[in-house]
Design a protein around this motif. Sequence first.
Motif, PDB file in Angstrom:
ATOM      1  N   TRP A 104       0.871  -1.165   0.000  1.00 16.14           N
ATOM      2  CA  TRP A 104       0.000   0.000   0.000  1.00 16.14           C
ATOM      3  C   TRP A 104       0.910   1.217   0.000  1.00 16.14           C
ATOM      4  CZ3 TRP A 104      -4.347   1.982  -1.228  1.00 16.14           C
ATOM      5  CH2 TRP A 104      -4.871   3.105  -0.594  1.00 16.14           C
TER       6      TRP A 104
ATOM      7  N   TRP B 172      -8.490  -2.767  -4.346  1.00 17.14           N
ATOM      8  CA  TRP B 172      -8.580  -3.529  -3.101  1.00 17.14           C
ATOM      9  C   TRP B 172      -9.514  -4.723  -3.306  1.00 17.14           C
ATOM     10  CZ3 TRP B 172      -6.362  -3.652   1.683  1.00 17.14           C
ATOM     11  CH2 TRP B 172      -5.517  -2.597   2.011  1.00 17.14           C
TER      12      TRP B 172
ATOM     13  N   ARG C 163      -8.734  -2.286   5.429  1.00 13.31           N
ATOM     14  CA  ARG C 163      -8.510  -0.868   5.145  1.00 13.31           C
ATOM     15  C   ARG C 163      -8.443  -0.020   6.418  1.00 13.31           C
ATOM     16  NH1 ARG C 163      -9.487   1.168  -0.032  1.00 13.31           N
ATOM     17  NH2 ARG C 163      -8.800   3.147   0.876  1.00 13.31           N
TER      18      ARG C 163
END
Length: 222
Positions: free
Chosen positions: A107, A132, A140
């Motif tokens: 990420w 995602w 998340r």
Amino acid sequence: LKLTRRSGLELIAILALAGTVLILAFLQYRWTDEISRTEQARLKSSLGTSVRSFNQEFAYDFQQLCGGFDLDPEAEAPGIEARVLRQYSSWMNRTSWPGLLGNLYIWKTSGTQTPHLETLDSVNNRFQDVAWPSRLESLRPYVDEQSEQVSAVQGDREAMYYPWTLVEDPPALIRPIFRVSSGGSPSDSAVEPLGSLVIELNKDFLGREYLPGLVDRHFGTA
């Protein structure tokens, strides 16, 4: 009532036999109780040993996994992807449990691009952009929260030893990625958060092979 000598002896024999049976029953109870306590102690000790060995092997395997992907924030490399690929290749070459790793994600929050997710294409040995996955949507909040927390990290030592976060569902390991720019002294070092490394654990492998194997090795003969 008169008893003959023979019937008297028989009565004495019966009473003696009954007494012997009672004594044996009492002794058997004592022995059984003693054996039961001894067996309980043995089983308790055996269970304790099994639990310790189970925990030790489990901890070792995951320490190896986490340690295999610890990125040196002071290391010079072309980019995050190259550093992670190097760690991935090294871990795969020495691990006994390659099946633990389901997918590998980066990420990225630094640079000119907006934050975005990259996944490892193990066939072509490269990272590529990806949306995602729906199964990872619950991760998340952890990633976003961690991104806020690491902005306060200032020391290179804290960046070096920042702990991994284990998420249970879906099973995953998350750790921030840093870059440390060294100055003339340790106090001049600048810590820059670059994003997060997300190791998605292979849930099927954990449930069907790894954990049952651990249980069988450490508790199967207990």
